[in-house]
Design a protein around this motif. Structure first.
Motif, PDB file in Angstrom:
ATOM      1  N   LEU A 254       1.217  -1.053   0.418  1.00  0.00           N
ATOM      2  CA  LEU A 254      -0.177   0.128   0.365  1.00  0.00           C
ATOM      3  C   LEU A 254       0.678   1.379   0.644  1.00  0.00           C
ATOM      4  O   LEU A 254       0.754   2.120  -0.663  1.00  0.00           O
ATOM      5  N   MET A 255       1.776   1.279   1.268  1.00  0.00           N
ATOM      6  CA  MET A 255       2.938   2.669   0.746  1.00  0.00           C
ATOM      7  C   MET A 255       3.397   2.215  -0.627  1.00  0.00           C
ATOM      8  O   MET A 255       3.304   3.335  -0.651  1.00  0.00           O
ATOM      9  N   PHE A 256       3.553   1.767  -0.572  1.00  0.00           N
ATOM     10  CA  PHE A 256       4.479   1.452  -2.244  1.00  0.00           C
ATOM     11  C   PHE A 256       3.528   2.176  -3.155  1.00  0.00           C
ATOM     12  O   PHE A 256       4.525   3.253  -3.525  1.00  0.00           O
ATOM     13  N   LEU A 257       2.514   1.840  -3.465  1.00  0.00           N
ATOM     14  CA  LEU A 257       1.849   2.266  -4.127  1.00  0.00           C
ATOM     15  C   LEU A 257       1.337   3.781  -4.319  1.00  0.00           C
ATOM     16  O   LEU A 257       1.204   4.050  -5.159  1.00  0.00           O
ATOM     17  N   LEU A 258       1.250   4.620  -2.626  1.00  0.00           N
ATOM     18  CA  LEU A 258       0.948   6.000  -2.822  1.00  0.00           C
ATOM     19  C   LEU A 258       1.991   6.552  -2.458  1.00  0.00           C
ATOM     20  O   LEU A 258       1.640   7.566  -3.151  1.00  0.00           O
ATOM     21  N   ILE A 259       3.069   5.705  -2.330  1.00  0.00           N
ATOM     22  CA  ILE A 259       4.263   6.867  -2.555  1.00  0.00           C
ATOM     23  C   ILE A 259       4.336   7.053  -3.874  1.00  0.00           C
ATOM     24  O   ILE A 259       4.519   7.876  -4.797  1.00  0.00           O
ATOM     25  N   LEU A 260       4.533   5.483  -4.830  1.00  0.00           N
ATOM     26  CA  LEU A 260       4.787   6.002  -6.593  1.00  0.00           C
ATOM     27  C   LEU A 260       3.647   6.363  -7.030  1.00  0.00           C
ATOM     28  O   LEU A 260       3.605   7.555  -7.815  1.00  0.00           O
ATOM     29  N   ILE A 261       2.563   6.559  -6.399  1.00  0.00           N
ATOM     30  CA  ILE A 261       1.290   7.000  -7.582  1.00  0.00           C
ATOM     31  C   ILE A 261       1.629   8.707  -7.060  1.00  0.00           C
ATOM     32  O   ILE A 261       1.200   9.791  -7.920  1.00  0.00           O
ATOM     33  N   SER A 262       1.878   9.216  -6.271  1.00  0.00           N
ATOM     34  CA  SER A 262       1.723  10.486  -5.903  1.00  0.00           C
ATOM     35  C   SER A 262       3.074  11.221  -6.228  1.00  0.00           C
ATOM     36  O   SER A 262       3.317  12.555  -6.899  1.00  0.00           O
ATOM     37  N   GLY A 263       4.249  10.143  -6.621  1.00  0.00           N
ATOM     38  CA  GLY A 263       5.019  10.349  -6.985  1.00  0.00           C
ATOM     39  C   GLY A 263       5.338  10.871  -8.030  1.00  0.00           C
ATOM     40  O   GLY A 263       5.788  11.996  -9.070  1.00  0.00           O
ATOM     41  N   LEU A 264       4.181  10.027  -9.338  1.00  0.00           N
ATOM     42  CA  LEU A 264       4.305  10.165 -10.764  1.00  0.00           C
ATOM     43  C   LEU A 264       2.757  11.082  -9.993  1.00  0.00           C
ATOM     44  O   LEU A 264       3.147  12.170 -11.879  1.00  0.00           O
ATOM     45  N   LEU A 265       2.589  11.759 -10.025  1.00  0.00           N
ATOM     46  CA  LEU A 265       1.204  13.386  -9.642  1.00  0.00           C
ATOM     47  C   LEU A 265       1.711  14.574  -9.763  1.00  0.00           C
ATOM     48  O   LEU A 265       1.846  15.449 -10.294  1.00  0.00           O
ATOM     49  N   LEU A 266       2.584  14.595  -8.407  1.00  0.00           N
ATOM     50  CA  LEU A 266       2.837  15.529  -8.275  1.00  0.00           C
ATOM     51  C   LEU A 266       4.053  15.432  -8.552  1.00  0.00           C
ATOM     52  O   LEU A 266       5.080  15.368  -9.008  1.00  0.00           O
TER      53      LEU A 266
END
Lengths: 266, 285
Positions: A254-266
């Motif tokens: 979950l943490m991985f996906l969270l960081i990944l997605i927010s990293g790609l969005l921001l």
């Protein structure tokens, strides 16, 4: 100083993190480190740090151990920071003489330094909570599929765990030999670098001899107890996933996906 | 007094958690030319103590005076102390590293600042003392037998011409013949005025060779006296987990069995006499 070597920095404890299967911890650490590479906006490192600190808290590791992990790479961090902020061109923030610091450079420097620090902290957490033996066992099991490709995973894992096992033995031995040679008048702590390197001979030769002697003895002792590399060996401590591990995997992913997605969005 | 030690304290720097108070208020002195044995179970502070004698470890508090001068003084030359107080570690043969026996024995004197010729001269003399013949001087120390290696290693310390010789379990792993040779060498050196301090687990060795025994227990010296005095205190020995030398144990048992042996002795000859006397006395009555 030579005497201060402390490798294998396992921190003895019985926390939740300590009790997790080492494969879980390995995977969790790996996912976290990979996800750090997707972070662009420095602000995002703050939740990453918070997550890490929570893990440290869960592992009941004293706070000063966190700094201990970073102390060894302080020079690297400072260099990275200074050079990154100087060499990157972009909108100038301020300049000292011919050196100018750009906004882009500063951002890049912050990003790199945070990334390296967090990676090191996560890796240290893994080392603090997992004994080298567990680590070797975990790697062996995780990489077991390579056996099919005729890679001697078991033998390699065995060698690694034996190597770890002997680190404290050799540190002890270095101390005794140093004392003995100091008693014969060697002063290990004076003179320039080259002179000091020359003084290592009375230390290195006995250490090598003893390493060879010990390995021959160990090999003999292992054979005497019937060790062979043939066949499927079972373990004294089986690695078994429990409910805790499943939860930990879930959180890590979950943490991985969270960081990944927010990293790609921001 | 040759060595005078006052209120020595030492605690090992702790690495995460428990710190070990290895020496606790040690006050003791050694006379020149004496032969002192140090006994005590493993971890009682013996090895830590002997490492203080030539300044390898520095006490947290307390003082060591060697020939009247404090070795913790600012200007005290620690290298001279190491030459005068020779320390032979456990399994000293593990420290050999030179290509030839002679070179290895000359290593100490060279470090002391002697030129190569003088150093080799000193090494030759030391090697001959320990019974290593000329023919072995140019062979590699690793080609020798275990007992020979041990002697070469001891010669490496003797070559520096120490006034005090400290040995940490020098006879461990030696065969009986080599042991006897080693101890006759030590006795001979004592005769020449060298002070011997011997750490040993063998009560027999201590009883036979030492003039004085120090017993370490939990970082303190709990007994100090002649072997007869120390070893006849059976209660205290039992408490700290040491045993009497076999000869004394034997006399003790005879006495327990009801034959009135007078006194306890550590030497075989004296013991024999006492036992025979007691037996005769018994038959007379």
């Amino acid at each position: 100083m030579l005497r201060d070597i402390t490798i294998g920095k396992y921190y003895n404890g019985s926390s939740l993190i300590h009790s997790l299967d080492c494969r879980t911890k390995l995977a969790g650490a790996l996912l976290y480190i990979v996800s750090l590479f997707f972070v662009k906006d420095p602000i995002l490192f703050i939740p990453c740090l918070v997550y890490l600190l929570i893990l440290y808290r869960l592992a009941s590791i004293p706070w000063h151990y966190i700094l201990k992990g970073l102390r060894s790479i302080v020079v690297l961090l400072v260099f990275t920071f200074v050079f990154q902020s100087l060499i990157t061109s972009g909108r100038e923030l301020f300049s000292i003489g011919f050196l100018s610091v750009s906004y882009e450079g500063l951002m890049k420097a912050i990003r790199l330094v945070s990334r390296i620090s967090l990676m090191i902290l996560m890796a240290s957490l893994l080392a603090y909570t997992t004994t080298p033996t567990q680590m070797a066992a975990g790697l062996e099991k995780s990489l077991g599929f390579l056996e099919k490709l005729k890679v001697p995973v078991h033998e390699m894992a065995m060698m690694v765990s034996i190597a770890f096992r002997f680190i404290p033995v050799f540190i002890e031995e270095v101390n005794i030999i140093m004392d003995a040679q100091a008693s014969r008048g060697v002063d290990f702590y004076s003179g320039n670098v080259f002179r000091r390197m020359g003084k290592m001979m009375p230390l290195v030769v006995p250490l090598f001899v003893s390493a060879i002697r010990r390995s021959a003895e160990l090999a003999m002792a292992m054979e005497a107890r019937g060790y062979t590399d043939a066949g499927n060996r079972t373990r004294y401590r089986e690695l078994i996933y429990t409910k805790k591990d499943r939860t930990a995997y879930l959180i890590s992913i979950l943490m991985f996906l969270l960081i990944l997605i927010s990293g790609l969005l921001l | 007094m040759l060595i005078d030690i006052q209120h020595l304290n030492y605690t090992y720097p702790s690495s995460g958690g428990v710190s070990v108070h290895a020496l606790n208020d040690i006050t003791v002195s050694f006379e020149a030319g004496s032969f002192t044995a140090i006994a005590g179970y493993s971890g009682s502070g013996k090895s830590t103590f002997v490492r203080h004698l030539n300044g390898l470890l520095r006490a947290d508090s307390g003082d060591i005076r060697f020939q009247g001068e404090s070795i913790y003084g600012k200007k005290y030359p620690i290298s001279r102390l190491r030459q005068k107080v020779g320390l032979v570690f456990q399994y000293p043969e593990h420290q050999l590293f030179c290509r030839t026996v002679l070179e290895d024995a000359a290593f100490g004197p060279l470090n002391m600042g002697h030129d190569r010729e003088t150093a080799e001269q000193m090494a030759r003399r030391a090697l001959e003392r320990v019974g290593i013949g000329e023919e072995l001087f140019s062979s590699s120390p690793y080609e020798l037998s275990g007992g020979q290696m041990r002697r070469v290693a001891i010669a490496g310390v003797l070559a520096m011409g120490p006034e005090v010789l400290v040995l940490d379990e020098p006879s461990a792993g030696l065969d009986p013949y080599a042991k006897r040779q080693l101890f006759s060498l030590l006795k001979e050196m004592q005769g020449e005025g060298v002070t011997i301090i011997l750490v040993s687990h063998s009560m027999e060795e201590i009883a036979e060779y030492a003039d004085r025994v120090l017993v370490f227990y939990g970082g303190r010296i709990c007994m100090d006296g002649s072997p007869e005095e120390v070893f006849s205190n059976k209660e205290e020995l039992d408490r700290i987990g040491l045993e009497m030398p076999q000869i004394m144990e034997c006399m003790w048992r005879i006495r327990e069995a009801g034959i009135p042996v007078e006194g306890l002795s550590c030497s075989e000859a004296a013991a024999e006499e006492l036992i025979l006397k007691a037996m005769k006395g018994g038959s007379d009555a």
